[in-house]
Design a protein around this motif. Structure first.
Motif, PDB file in Angstrom:
ATOM      1  N   ASP A 129       0.803  -1.217   0.000  1.00 44.09           N
ATOM      2  CA  ASP A 129       0.000   0.000   0.000  1.00 44.09           C
ATOM      3  C   ASP A 129       0.843   1.277   0.000  1.00 44.09           C
ATOM      4  O   ASP A 129       0.313   2.377   0.121  1.00 44.09           O
ATOM      5  N   ILE A 130       2.147   1.105  -0.064  1.00 44.40           N
ATOM      6  CA  ILE A 130       3.016   2.279  -0.088  1.00 44.40           C
ATOM      7  C   ILE A 130       3.686   2.297  -1.451  1.00 44.40           C
ATOM      8  O   ILE A 130       4.195   1.268  -1.902  1.00 44.40           O
ATOM      9  N   GLY A 131       3.657   3.429  -2.117  1.00 41.29           N
ATOM     10  CA  GLY A 131       4.307   3.481  -3.421  1.00 41.29           C
ATOM     11  C   GLY A 131       4.703   4.886  -3.787  1.00 41.29           C
ATOM     12  O   GLY A 131       4.134   5.863  -3.281  1.00 41.29           O
ATOM     13  N   GLY A 132       5.705   4.982  -4.645  1.00 45.68           N
ATOM     14  CA  GLY A 132       6.087   6.276  -5.198  1.00 45.68           C
ATOM     15  C   GLY A 132       6.491   7.313  -4.184  1.00 45.68           C
ATOM     16  O   GLY A 132       6.154   8.493  -4.313  1.00 45.68           O
ATOM     17  N   LEU A 133       7.219   6.897  -3.174  1.00 47.43           N
ATOM     18  CA  LEU A 133       7.575   7.836  -2.110  1.00 47.43           C
ATOM     19  C   LEU A 133       8.431   8.981  -2.602  1.00 47.43           C
ATOM     20  O   LEU A 133       8.331  10.103  -2.093  1.00 47.43           O
ATOM     21  N   THR A 134       9.268   8.699  -3.581  1.00 43.15           N
ATOM     22  CA  THR A 134      10.164   9.768  -4.029  1.00 43.15           C
ATOM     23  C   THR A 134       9.377  10.893  -4.686  1.00 43.15           C
ATOM     24  O   THR A 134       9.871  11.996  -4.808  1.00 43.15           O
ATOM     25  N   VAL A 135       8.145  10.587  -5.111  1.00 45.43           N
ATOM     26  CA  VAL A 135       7.315  11.637  -5.704  1.00 45.43           C
ATOM     27  C   VAL A 135       6.462  12.306  -4.632  1.00 45.43           C
ATOM     28  O   VAL A 135       6.398  13.528  -4.542  1.00 45.43           O
ATOM     29  N   THR A 136       5.807  11.484  -3.799  1.00 41.24           N
ATOM     30  CA  THR A 136       4.856  12.047  -2.844  1.00 41.24           C
ATOM     31  C   THR A 136       5.554  12.712  -1.657  1.00 41.24           C
ATOM     32  O   THR A 136       5.135  13.763  -1.210  1.00 41.24           O
ATOM     33  N   ASN A 137       6.558  12.064  -1.110  1.00 39.75           N
ATOM     34  CA  ASN A 137       7.269  12.627   0.038  1.00 39.75           C
ATOM     35  C   ASN A 137       8.770  12.555  -0.238  1.00 39.75           C
ATOM     36  O   ASN A 137       9.461  11.682   0.296  1.00 39.75           O
ATOM     37  N   PRO A 138       9.266  13.453  -1.080  1.00 41.50           N
ATOM     38  CA  PRO A 138      10.631  13.274  -1.574  1.00 41.50           C
ATOM     39  C   PRO A 138      11.692  13.213  -0.466  1.00 41.50           C
ATOM     40  O   PRO A 138      12.598  12.372  -0.544  1.00 41.50           O
ATOM     41  N   VAL A 139      11.550  14.042   0.559  1.00 41.06           N
ATOM     42  CA  VAL A 139      12.631  14.071   1.554  1.00 41.06           C
ATOM     43  C   VAL A 139      12.690  12.748   2.303  1.00 41.06           C
ATOM     44  O   VAL A 139      13.755  12.132   2.449  1.00 41.06           O
ATOM     45  N   LEU A 140      11.509  12.285   2.758  1.00 43.84           N
ATOM     46  CA  LEU A 140      11.471  11.006   3.468  1.00 43.84           C
ATOM     47  C   LEU A 140      11.908   9.875   2.549  1.00 43.84           C
ATOM     48  O   LEU A 140      12.674   8.989   2.931  1.00 43.84           O
ATOM     49  N   GLY A 141      11.394   9.917   1.311  1.00 43.85           N
ATOM     50  CA  GLY A 141      11.681   8.851   0.354  1.00 43.85           C
ATOM     51  C   GLY A 141      13.162   8.733   0.090  1.00 43.85           C
ATOM     52  O   GLY A 141      13.735   7.650   0.207  1.00 43.85           O
ATOM     53  N   TRP A 142      13.778   9.867  -0.234  1.00 41.92           N
ATOM     54  CA  TRP A 142      15.209   9.791  -0.535  1.00 41.92           C
ATOM     55  C   TRP A 142      16.025   9.489   0.716  1.00 41.92           C
ATOM     56  O   TRP A 142      17.075   8.845   0.643  1.00 41.92           O
ATOM     57  N   GLY A 143      15.526   9.945   1.861  1.00 46.10           N
ATOM     58  CA  GLY A 143      16.211   9.605   3.120  1.00 46.10           C
ATOM     59  C   GLY A 143      16.220   8.103   3.321  1.00 46.10           C
ATOM     60  O   GLY A 143      17.261   7.500   3.607  1.00 46.10           O
ATOM     61  N   LEU A 144      15.047   7.487   3.131  1.00 45.02           N
ATOM     62  CA  LEU A 144      14.963   6.034   3.299  1.00 45.02           C
ATOM     63  C   LEU A 144      15.838   5.338   2.262  1.00 45.02           C
ATOM     64  O   LEU A 144      16.550   4.380   2.566  1.00 45.02           O
ATOM     65  N   MET A 145      15.789   5.864   1.031  1.00 44.45           N
ATOM     66  CA  MET A 145      16.585   5.247  -0.031  1.00 44.45           C
ATOM     67  C   MET A 145      18.069   5.260   0.326  1.00 44.45           C
ATOM     68  O   MET A 145      18.774   4.256   0.181  1.00 44.45           O
ATOM     69  N   LEU A 146      18.524   6.407   0.817  1.00 45.74           N
ATOM     70  CA  LEU A 146      19.920   6.515   1.230  1.00 45.74           C
ATOM     71  C   LEU A 146      20.224   5.498   2.331  1.00 45.74           C
ATOM     72  O   LEU A 146      21.252   4.815   2.307  1.00 45.74           O
ATOM     73  N   GLY A 147      19.290   5.372   3.286  1.00 46.06           N
ATOM     74  CA  GLY A 147      19.476   4.405   4.366  1.00 46.06           C
ATOM     75  C   GLY A 147      19.566   2.994   3.829  1.00 46.06           C
ATOM     76  O   GLY A 147      20.408   2.201   4.257  1.00 46.06           O
ATOM     77  N   VAL A 148      18.695   2.670   2.865  1.00 46.61           N
ATOM     78  CA  VAL A 148      18.698   1.312   2.327  1.00 46.61           C
ATOM     79  C   VAL A 148      19.980   1.055   1.535  1.00 46.61           C
ATOM     80  O   VAL A 148      20.597  -0.001   1.653  1.00 46.61           O
ATOM     81  N   VAL A 149      20.383   2.044   0.759  1.00 44.77           N
ATOM     82  CA  VAL A 149      21.649   1.906   0.025  1.00 44.77           C
ATOM     83  C   VAL A 149      22.787   1.640   1.014  1.00 44.77           C
ATOM     84  O   VAL A 149      23.671   0.824   0.778  1.00 44.77           O
ATOM     85  N   ALA A 150      22.715   2.324   2.146  1.00 45.09           N
ATOM     86  CA  ALA A 150      23.763   2.119   3.155  1.00 45.09           C
ATOM     87  C   ALA A 150      23.666   0.715   3.741  1.00 45.09           C
ATOM     88  O   ALA A 150      24.668   0.018   3.864  1.00 45.09           O
ATOM     89  N   ILE A 151      22.441   0.269   4.075  1.00 48.29           N
ATOM     90  CA  ILE A 151      22.315  -0.969   4.840  1.00 48.29           C
ATOM     91  C   ILE A 151      22.635  -2.191   3.988  1.00 48.29           C
ATOM     92  O   ILE A 151      23.083  -3.218   4.499  1.00 48.29           O
ATOM     93  N   VAL A 152      22.407  -2.109   2.662  1.00 46.14           N
ATOM     94  CA  VAL A 152      22.751  -3.270   1.834  1.00 46.14           C
ATOM     95  C   VAL A 152      24.241  -3.310   1.543  1.00 46.14           C
ATOM     96  O   VAL A 152      24.735  -4.270   0.966  1.00 46.14           O
TER      97      VAL A 152
END
Lengths: 479, 220
Positions: free
Chosen positions: A360-383
């Protein structure tokens, strides 16, 4: 003066817990929570300046300094995140102010218990502290009182208690082993005394003791196959607690295990704890990375990722030697910072979208860019992609293992790659898929998340020589 | 130590294992609670005897805690909870009684073999005590895994803690901090459990853990 620092990191949370239990008004108490956590963090920093005197009950050495500073730092940033998170929960009526008073008091009690476990020089006291930490988190996991939260809390309570009971049995066995050598009474429980005399202990008794301790504290670390409580507890509790559980409490249990490992290393006739830890670590990595693929709940998914990373850390400490220990310490630090940052992001995302379901969650980088990219950065880090800190530490773990046991490296790398695929696959749709769910801008506190990520990024590019020297020193201590 | 003192200590610790076995085949909740009260009573006697033999007066306190708190207050309170919730029916076992008993015998044998083998250096009383204590711990675990009912899981956990107290008192001269902590943890555990039972009741109208299983795993 020196005595004051050590007791202050225990007294501040204890006193604030008592205060928060009675003070009304959630805005003020949330602020007080932040202030108390900040005060504890600043006090713990002063451990680098003054050298506290260690006694029969409390101890500060280079090993636990690292843990204490990391714990108090993440406690502080989480309390900042918690303030904004909780405000939203109050607004939507998921939590009531009465529960909040309880929540804040428990938060500080948990800080107290974790700090106590870290500075305890007495294996009995350390056990009590871990037990208190378990009970406070059980209460916090169940705070939403939904079906799932209750089940998670019950499971966590039962498994956590059994684990902690086994750890106590192990502790008693250690005392039994020590008694003929150091004599009856308090000395047999004091860790510094135990390490000094461990060479003369009965090895057979120590072996059995370590098995119990590994199973007991290993349950708290979340090692497979004792991990069953962990995904539920992380998914159903309030997100600040998920962050603290993942980033800190697992480390505290690991720390207890490391103390006993150091004691066993002194006794040459006892079994080497390394292979046991390596095995459990590898099982955790492989198991957790496979489990990542079919997750539907975003918090649960990152909980499995925590199991994977604790597996890597335990593997590194199990391999032993200055380089692997260094890598393990670095990985632990990086994981704590990254995973709590991820939970900060996920917490706000779940609030914005009103759901934790990945579908039920999608397109975060469009809807909530700051949170979305923050999470993306975190995921890039964690993998473990370069240039972030976890890449560094994973690279060190792998390369330090390679010369001793290339086959183990293959298994480990396989696990890491499977996890990378799983996480990126799941997170891809969340990030770049079609926008779904409410798109209201989040009232989030971004500072803690980006502060953590900045630290992780910095560690990947440049490690300050002072930090490296400190970690190397600790790595040597661990043997 | 005279052989009579030794024999009595042995007898009491052995009785504790026996009481643990009795828990395995109880089919009604009230009966299970009564056996638990007996269990705690035997523990109190055993600890008191150790206090006398070891001339360690602080152990009398532990015995007193076991007697008052575990043998009287907790069973009475749990009795009331059960009555109030109206769940005094039969306990559902996951596996049959016969199999459970067999597993129990296996566990006791295992703990004897393990503990007696690794403690040849320790004095005889301590090592036998430790072996019995480990049996009680493992039997407590067995009770926990073979029962579906939340209350009986709690009772299993408390009998497990009794085994830990036995081990701690058997370890001669172990500082008081551990005994207090064990008693303390039981106290907290009880509060937590009490709260949970009521909450579970609130949500499910049942304290059968099976009802929780519907929510296991992923959200759908």
């Amino acid at each position: 003066m020196s005595f004051d620092v050590l007791s202050a990191i225990l007294v501040i949370p204890a006193v604030s817990a008592a205060l928060l239990a009675v003070l009304p008004g959630y805005r003020q108490t949330a602020k007080l929570n932040v202030v108390a956590a900040l005060a504890t963090f600043l006090t713990s920093l002063s451990l680098f300046v003054v050298e506290p005197v260690s006694g029969q009950y409390l101890l500060v050495d280079d090993l636990n300094k690292v843990f204490i500073v990391l714990t108090t730092l993440v406690s502080f940033t989480t309390s900042v995140f918690s303030a904004s998170y909780i405000q939203h929960e109050i607004e939507i009526g998921r939590l009531t102010p009465a529960f909040l008073r309880f929540y804040h008091a428990m938060y500080q009690t948990l800080m107290f218990a974790m700090n106590l476990a870290l500075v305890a020089n007495n294996i009995g006291l350390m056990w009590v502290a871990v037990e208190v930490a378990t009970l406070t988190t059980v209460l916090m996991v169940g705070i939403y009182r939904t079906h799932e939260a209750l089940e998670a809390a019950w499971k966590y309570f039962i498994l956590g208690s059994v684990g902690i009971a086994l750890a106590l049995f192990g502790t008693i066995l250690v005392y039994m082993a020590a008694r003929p050598v150091v004599g009856e009474g308090l000395d047999g429980m004091v860790w510094t005394v135990l390490v000094k005399h461990a060479a003369q202990f009965d090895p057979a008794l120590l072996n059995v003791a370590f098995v119990f301790l590994l199973l007991g504290y290993g349950t708290k670390v979340g090692l497979a196959p004792l991990h069953a409580w962990l995904p539920d507890a992380h998914a159903e509790g309030p997100t600040p607690i998920s962050a603290v559980l993942s980033g800190l409490l697992l480390n505290v249990a690991l720390y207890a295990l490391l103390r006993f490992k150091m004691m066993l290393a002194v006794n040459l006739a006892a079994i080497a704890p390394g292979p046991l830890m390596v095995t459990m670590g590898l099982i955790s990595v492989i198991f957790a990375s496979l489990m990542l693929y079919r997750r539907r709940d975003i918090k649960r998914m990152f909980a499995y990722s925590s199991i994977e990373h604790m597996g890597i850390i335990v593997f590194a400490f199990g391999m032993g030697g200055p380089l692997a220990n260094f890598a393990g310490l670095l990985h632990m630090t990086m994981h704590s910072l990254t995973k709590s940052a991820i939970f900060f992001a996920v917490g706000h995302i779940a609030q914005v979208k009103g759901t934790q379901k990945i579908a039920d969650i999608g397109g975060l980088t469009v809807t909530n860019p700051v949170l979305g990219w923050g999470l993306m950065l975190g995921v890039v880090a964690i993998v473990g992609l370069p240039p972030l800190g976890i890449f560094m530490s994973e690279f060190l773990v792998v390369s330090s293992t390679f010369s001793h046991a290339p086959w183990l490296t293959v298994i480990l790398v396989l696990g890491i790659i499977i996890a990378l695929g799983g996480l990126l696959l799941r997170v891809g749709t969340v990030m770049f898929g079609e926008p779904k769910g409410p798109t209201a801008p989040a009232e989030a506190s971004y500072v803690p998340m980006f502060a953590h990520l900045a630290l992780v990024l910095m560690a990947g590019i440049y490690l300050p020589p002072g930090l490296v020297a400190g970690f190397q020193n600790v790595a040597k201590l661990l043997g | 130590m005279s052989s009579l003192q030794f024999d009595i200590a042995h007898l009491l610790a052995g009785s504790l294992v026996l009481a643990s076995f009795m828990m395995l085949y109880q089919v009604r909740l009230y009966a299970l609670l009564n056996v638990y009260a007996l269990h705690a009573g035997v523990l109190a006697l055993s600890v008191a005897w150790q206090a006398y033999v070891q001339q360690a007066p602080h152990l009398y306190l532990t015995a007193l805690i076991a007697l008052v708190f575990k043998a009287i207050i907790i069973p009475v309170a749990l009795h009331r909870i059960i009555k109030r919730l109206g769940i005094h029916r039969e306990i559902e076992n996951v596996i049959g009684i016969g199999l459970t008993m067999m597993a129990g015998i296996g566990l006791v044998a295992l703990s004897m073999v393990v503990m007696l083998r690794v403690t040849p250096g320790a004095d005889a009383l301590a090592r036998e005590d430790l072996a019995f204590a480990l049996s009680v711990v493992l039997l407590g675990l067995l009770v926990m895994v073979t029962r579906r009912n939340a209350v009986s899981q709690v009772v299993g956990f408390m009998s497990l803690e009794n085994g830990l107290v036995l081990a701690a008192t058997g370890a001669k001269g172990m500082p008081l901090v551990v005994e207090i902590s064990v008693a303390f943890s039981v106290l907290i555990a009880f509060i937590v459990i009490g709260i949970f039972l009521f909450r579970i009741r609130e949500r499910f109208d049942s304290v059968d853990v099976q009802a929780l299983d519907r929510f296991r795993g992923e959200r759908r």
